[in-house]
Enzyme design. Sequence first.
Site, mmCIF file in Angstrom:
data_model
loop_
_atom_site.group_PDB
_atom_site.id
_atom_site.type_symbol
_atom_site.label_atom_id
_atom_site.label_comp_id
_atom_site.label_asym_id
_atom_site.label_seq_id
_atom_site.Cartn_x
_atom_site.Cartn_y
_atom_site.Cartn_z
ATOM 1 N N ASN A 138 0.877 -1.175 0.000
ATOM 2 C CA ASN A 138 0.000 0.000 0.000
ATOM 3 C C ASN A 138 0.910 1.219 0.000
ATOM 4 O O ASN A 138 1.516 1.537 1.022
ATOM 5 C CB ASN A 138 -0.897 -0.014 1.245
ATOM 6 C CG ASN A 138 -1.684 1.285 1.377
ATOM 7 O OD1 ASN A 138 -1.807 2.045 0.424
ATOM 8 N ND2 ASN A 138 -2.199 1.538 2.565
ATOM 9 N N TRP A 139 1.001 1.852 -1.155
ATOM 10 C CA TRP A 139 1.942 2.979 -1.279
ATOM 11 C C TRP A 139 1.421 4.252 -0.630
ATOM 12 O O TRP A 139 2.133 5.250 -0.577
ATOM 13 C CB TRP A 139 2.242 3.228 -2.756
ATOM 14 C CG TRP A 139 3.061 2.147 -3.403
ATOM 15 C CD1 TRP A 139 3.681 1.092 -2.788
ATOM 16 C CD2 TRP A 139 3.372 2.021 -4.806
ATOM 17 N NE1 TRP A 139 4.349 0.322 -3.707
ATOM 18 C CE2 TRP A 139 4.173 0.869 -4.958
ATOM 19 C CE3 TRP A 139 3.035 2.754 -5.932
ATOM 20 C CZ2 TRP A 139 4.653 0.445 -6.201
ATOM 21 C CZ3 TRP A 139 3.514 2.336 -7.176
ATOM 22 C CH2 TRP A 139 4.322 1.199 -7.303
ATOM 23 N N LYS A 140 0.187 4.247 -0.183
ATOM 24 C CA LYS A 140 -0.422 5.448 0.415
ATOM 25 C C LYS A 140 -0.194 6.650 -0.508
ATOM 26 O O LYS A 140 -0.242 6.488 -1.726
ATOM 27 C CB LYS A 140 0.137 5.688 1.823
ATOM 28 C CG LYS A 140 0.116 4.429 2.687
ATOM 29 C CD LYS A 140 0.275 4.726 4.142
ATOM 30 C CE LYS A 140 0.448 3.426 4.912
ATOM 31 N NZ LYS A 140 0.104 3.531 6.301
ATOM 32 N N HIS B 142 -9.629 1.022 4.289
ATOM 33 C CA HIS B 142 -8.335 1.102 4.985
ATOM 34 C C HIS B 142 -8.504 1.971 6.233
ATOM 35 O O HIS B 142 -9.301 2.922 6.233
ATOM 36 C CB HIS B 142 -7.271 1.689 4.050
ATOM 37 C CG HIS B 142 -5.897 1.646 4.651
ATOM 38 N ND1 HIS B 142 -5.445 2.631 5.504
ATOM 39 C CD2 HIS B 142 -4.908 0.735 4.550
ATOM 40 C CE1 HIS B 142 -4.220 2.312 5.900
ATOM 41 N NE2 HIS B 142 -3.870 1.164 5.338
ATOM 42 N N GLU C 153 -6.916 4.316 7.431
ATOM 43 C CA GLU C 153 -6.765 5.773 7.227
ATOM 44 C C GLU C 153 -8.015 6.352 6.576
ATOM 45 O O GLU C 153 -8.385 7.501 6.833
ATOM 46 C CB GLU C 153 -5.490 6.054 6.413
ATOM 47 C CG GLU C 153 -4.256 5.833 7.281
ATOM 48 C CD GLU C 153 -3.030 5.332 6.558
ATOM 49 O OE1 GLU C 153 -2.939 5.473 5.326
ATOM 50 O OE2 GLU C 153 -2.150 4.763 7.242
ATOM 51 N N GLU D 138 -5.961 -5.480 9.859
ATOM 52 C CA GLU D 138 -4.932 -4.497 10.189
ATOM 53 C C GLU D 138 -5.310 -3.800 11.492
ATOM 54 O O GLU D 138 -6.118 -2.844 11.485
ATOM 55 C CB GLU D 138 -4.820 -3.445 9.083
ATOM 56 C CG GLU D 138 -4.398 -4.002 7.742
ATOM 57 C CD GLU D 138 -3.749 -2.921 6.893
ATOM 58 O OE1 GLU D 138 -2.581 -3.106 6.529
ATOM 59 O OE2 GLU D 138 -4.390 -1.904 6.622
ATOM 60 N N GLY E 256 1.916 1.721 10.874
ATOM 61 C CA GLY E 256 2.878 2.818 10.846
ATOM 62 C C GLY E 256 3.476 3.150 12.194
ATOM 63 O O GLY E 256 4.082 4.203 12.369
ATOM 64 N N SER F 153 2.879 -2.616 10.325
ATOM 65 C CA SER F 153 4.316 -2.620 10.613
ATOM 66 C C SER F 153 5.004 -3.934 10.217
ATOM 67 O O SER F 153 5.868 -4.424 10.949
ATOM 68 C CB SER F 153 4.572 -2.277 12.089
ATOM 69 O OG SER F 153 4.122 -0.960 12.363
ATOM 70 N N GLY G 105 2.622 -1.093 4.294
ATOM 71 C CA GLY G 105 2.744 0.309 3.924
ATOM 72 C C GLY G 105 4.212 0.696 3.782
ATOM 73 O O GLY G 105 4.839 0.491 2.739
ATOM 74 N N GLY G 106 4.777 1.251 4.862
ATOM 75 C CA GLY G 106 6.120 1.837 4.818
ATOM 76 C C GLY G 106 7.174 0.972 4.152
ATOM 77 O O GLY G 106 7.932 1.442 3.281
HETATM 78 C C1 PEP Z 1 -0.900 -0.048 5.680
HETATM 79 O O1 PEP Z 1 -0.813 1.075 5.221
HETATM 80 O O2 PEP Z 1 -1.840 -0.783 5.329
HETATM 81 C C2 PEP Z 1 0.110 -0.517 6.630
HETATM 82 C C3 PEP Z 1 -0.022 -1.697 7.169
HETATM 83 O O3 PEP Z 1 1.132 0.353 6.895
HETATM 84 P P1 PEP Z 1 2.517 -0.016 7.660
HETATM 85 O O4 PEP Z 1 3.046 -1.277 7.038
HETATM 86 O O5 PEP Z 1 3.430 1.150 7.389
HETATM 87 O O6 PEP Z 1 2.209 -0.207 9.103
#
Ligand code: PEP
Length: 250
Positions: free
Chosen positions: A9-11, A96, A98, A167, A173, A211, A232-233
Site C-alpha cells: 500500500n503505497w499510500k 483502509h 486511514e 490491520e 505505521g 508494521s 505500507g512503509g
Molecule cells: C498499511 O498502510 O496498510 C500498513 C499496514 O502500513 P505499515 O506497514 O506502514 O504499518
Amino acid sequence: MRPLVFAGNWKMHLGPEGARGFLTRYLAGHEPVQGREVWFFAPAVSVAAVAAQVAGRADLRAGIQNVHWEAKGAFTGETSVAMAREAGATATLVGHSERRHVFGETDQETGLKVRAALAGGLIPMLCVGETLAEREAGATLAVVRRQLDVLAGLDAAELGRMRIAYEPVWAIGTGKNATPEDAAEVHGAIRGRLGELGAPADRVSILYGGSVKPDNAAALVAETEIDGVLVGGASLDPESWRAIVRADRD
Ligand code: PEP
C-alpha cells in the site's frame, strides 16, 4: 490452496514517475514463485503506470487504494470503479484504517464500495481492525465482526471474490505489531464469520497488515491462517519489499 498475497500500500507516495522508477528497480530482481502473488495498491494517478509495467505477468497485480461507489457524477476528487478499471486496476482497497479514521469513512460506505467494486469487476480487499482502545477493552473480535457485517447479503460467488486484510489500527505505521499467534487467532475468527455469512471461507485470502518488515514477515506468513501481508512503509523501498516478498513460509 490459497495463494500467499504480498500487497504493497503505497499510500500518498510514488507518482507516475516514482512508480515507474520503483517497479524498474523491483522487477529487475523479481522472480515469480508458484503460489505467490504480488499486488501494488498505487495512488490513483499512478495506477496506469503500474498496470503498464505488470502487464502480462500473471503473479503481479495493479490495484487502487480507494474508489467511490457511484458510477459517475458530481463527486469532486473521487474515482469510479470503471475509471480505475480503465487505468488498469484489477483490485481496490476498501475501508483502509486511514480512510476510516482520517477521512471518517463509515461501515455503510465500505459496504457500498465493496458492492460497487464487485459489480464493476474489481477485487475488493476489505480492511478491518480495531483501535488500541478497542483492543484494551477486549472488543477486538466484536469490532471486526461488525466491520465484516457489511458483507451480509452478498452471495457465495461474490464473497468468494473478496480478500480481507486484518490491520489492527494501533499497529499501522507505529512499529508495533500483533504477534503472529494473536493475528492468527483473529484471522481464524474472521474466517469463521465469513463462513457464517455464507462465504466459501476456505478459499478467501486473509492478509495481516501493521508494521510488517523484512524481519517479521516470515514469522507472520508461517501461520497457516495468515495468507499474506499488506504493507505500507516497508513496501516503498524495492530492496525491503523484495525481502518481504521472498519471506520463507517454513
Ligand atoms: C498499511 O498502510 O496498510 C500498513 C499496514 O502500513 P505499515 O506497514 O506502514 O504499518
